[in-house]
Design an enzyme around this catalytic site. Structure first.
Site, PDB file in Angstrom:
ATOM      1  N   LYS A 184     -41.960 -55.162 -66.945  1.00 22.31           N
ATOM      2  CA  LYS A 184     -40.878 -56.183 -67.094  1.00 22.31           C
ATOM      3  C   LYS A 184     -40.789 -56.832 -68.224  1.00 22.31           C
ATOM      4  O   LYS A 184     -41.832 -56.750 -69.174  1.00 22.31           O
ATOM      5  CB  LYS A 184     -41.114 -57.329 -65.928  1.00 22.31           C
ATOM      6  CG  LYS A 184     -41.239 -56.757 -64.344  1.00 22.31           C
ATOM      7  CD  LYS A 184     -41.292 -58.178 -63.662  1.00 22.31           C
ATOM      8  CE  LYS A 184     -41.462 -57.766 -61.917  1.00 22.31           C
ATOM      9  NZ  LYS A 184     -40.058 -57.531 -61.440  1.00 22.31           N
ATOM     10  N   ARG A 238     -41.522 -52.192 -51.777  1.00 23.55           N
ATOM     11  CA  ARG A 238     -40.796 -51.461 -50.908  1.00 23.55           C
ATOM     12  C   ARG A 238     -42.097 -50.308 -50.592  1.00 23.55           C
ATOM     13  O   ARG A 238     -41.957 -49.750 -49.197  1.00 23.55           O
ATOM     14  CB  ARG A 238     -39.447 -50.582 -51.122  1.00 23.55           C
ATOM     15  CG  ARG A 238     -39.674 -49.830 -52.470  1.00 23.55           C
ATOM     16  CD  ARG A 238     -38.196 -49.608 -52.911  1.00 23.55           C
ATOM     17  NE  ARG A 238     -37.822 -50.705 -53.729  1.00 23.55           N
ATOM     18  CZ  ARG A 238     -36.603 -50.747 -54.065  1.00 23.55           C
ATOM     19  NH1 ARG A 238     -35.646 -49.758 -54.226  1.00 23.55           N
ATOM     20  NH2 ARG A 238     -36.082 -51.961 -54.593  1.00 23.55           N
TER      21      ARG A 238
END
Length: 492
Positions: A263, A337
């Site tokens: 990020k 996920r």
């Protein structure tokens, strides 16, 4: 109301169509008339979160008089959430005082309970690591609520519920607020053990050796780049009177750097909160156990740290998930996920009546619904029930669809599926991915399921409001508890 000695007496002010309206109060007619004449000059509007201090009045026995806004009302009816928020805002504003008395309209037991809950939530403070306590005000230590319902036989149980739920929310906030240097997978598991002490729950911790041996490929893949290995924590509460078997699955990424798909620096600042789903699931299960509700509930906490290193997973790697399904990792920052998929397969294997998962899953949730409203997706019956529970609890969630055209975007040429797909509507694409890991019930039907994406409302980067502090909010604990209560009520 009998005059009671206190630091502050709180009365409620509503935002009326023609100006502020003082609701029922213990003030004498003369004092009330005098106060009404000065409201406009004092800048009192009755807006939600407004808290105005005045010198105490001889009528009250309090050092100061506090005018607390409850927002617009219909007639004289104040909602539970308005009372909850007013109490929270007031307790935040009055930090540093010892004893606060509320003398506001409470026409039902639930009104009194809402006040108590809001006060407990609003008085929350994180035990920070500042080396100096200079300027820090201690939370209010005693709250008295004056009500004509003081002798109602249902009040004690309602207040006990408020206390248990608020404790669960505040424990969730504390876990979220912990820095990742002190809260990582192993210490998160330790915290779960500590919080569960004295409660009728069974805790099972799967360490990295067992996870590797048993094939938990999602959680091991995400965690393999960190020097702090992952954990799967299973929290079980069982009742001899159970009317339902429920499973909650929570995302527990104790820090999310994005992994190899790292990020930007600014995007990492709040990523200690990426375990908020697991913290909420843990404390919701513990609250259900403390309340002794007649259900079986199992919480699955999928805990890992997502870091870049020479051992981290790479884009194009293929992971074999728990249960055998293969996933091509196209972006290592879509890691939540992956750990959740393992948890959903494990939860499905026990054939619960319903599976609910909670995760700070996507930035797309914030883009779609903002910072205060969570998205809920899944089977219509479960999502509708969660929406009703959230409305009752005072939390904001909104149902979103699972468009069938999103599933092909997750196709992979080398594995059963990829971990990312269509970028637009990314919150829904992530839910479509999770849906692939929901198993069948014993009768061969897909287990009813819902997914709560709490990426925005789990962490408050702005100023505090109502009973919501800065940083961790405890989002979804109250909704999950209310959902379980509703399941019990429907079975009666």
């Amino acid at each position: 109301m009998a005059k009671a000695s206190s630091d502050a007496l709180v009365i409620a002010v509503a935002k009326g169509a023609n100006g502020p309206v003082i609701l029922d109060s213990p003030l004498s007619p003369a004092a009330l008339a005098s106060l009404k004449e000065t409201l406009t000059a004092l800048g009192v509007t009755g807006a939600a979160d407004q808290v105005v201090r005045l010198p105490g009045h001889p009528d009250t026995g309090a050092t100061i008089l506090v005018l607390a806004g409850v927002g617009p009302v219909k007639g004289t009816a104040v909602t539970e959430e308005a009372l909850r928020r007013m109490a929270g805002a007031t307790l935040r504003a009055l930090a540093g005082l010892k004893h606060v008395v509320f003398a506001v309209p409470t026409t039902t037991v639930s009104h009194v309970a809402a006040l108590a809950e809001g006060a407990a939530l609003g008085s929350y403070q994180f035990a920070s690591m500042h080396t100096s306590a200079s300027g820090r005000k201690l939370p209010v230590s005693k709250v008295t609520i004056h009500s004509t319902l003081a002798k109602d036989p249902e009040l004690a149980a309602a207040l006990e519920r408020s206390s248990i739920v608020a404790k669960a929310v505040n424990a969730t906030r504390t876990l979220v607020n912990e820095p990742p240097s002190t809260l990582y997978p192993a210490t998160f598991a330790d915290a779960a053990r500590e919080l569960s002490k004295g409660l009728p729950v069974k805790l099972t911790v799967l360490d990295e050796k067992r996870l590797l041996k048993e094939g938990w490929g999602g959680i091991m893949g995400v965690g393999q780049g960190s020097s702090r290995p992952p954990r799967m924590v299973k929290v079980e509460y069982k009742s001899e009177r159970a009317v339902a078997n429920l499973a909650f699955v929570g995302k527990g990424i104790t820090f999310d750097s994005g992994g190899i798909s790292i990020k930007p620096g600014a995007g990492m600042v709040t990523m200690k909160c990426d375990m908020a789903g697991a913290a909420a699931v843990l404390n919701a299960v513990l609250a259900v156990a403390a309340l002794g509700l007649p259900v079986n509930v199992t919480g699955w906490l999928c805990i890992a740290e997502n870091m870049p290193s020479g051992t981290a997973i790479r884009p194009s790697d293929v992971l074999t998930m728990f249960g055998g399904k293969t996933v091509e990792v196209l972006n290592t920052d879509a890691e939540g996920r992956l750990v959740m998929a393992d948890g959903l397969v494990a939860a499905s294997a026990e054939f619960p009546d319903v599976i609910i998962d909670v995760a700070t899953l996507t930035g797309a949730q914030v883009m779609a619904l903002g910072h205060r409203t969570a998205g809920v997706m899944g089977d219509e019956g479960v999502t509708a029930a969660l929406k009703a529970a959230a409305d009752r609890a005072g939390e904001l969630i909104w149902p979103m669809p699972l468009p069938e055209e999103l599933r092909p975007s997750l196709d992979s040429p080398v594995a059963d599926m990829a971990n990312i797909g269509e970028r637009m509507g990314g919150m829904m694409t992530a839910a479509v991915f999770l849906q692939e890991f929901i198993g069948k019930s014993k009768d061969g039907e897909t287990i009813p399921w819902a997914h709560l994406d709490i990426a925005g409302p789990a962490f408050n980067e702005s100023a505090p409001y109502g009973y919501t502090p800065k940083q961790g909010t405890g989002m979804s604990v109250r909704t999950l508890v209310a959902y379980v209560e509703d399941v019990v009520a429907r079975s009666a």
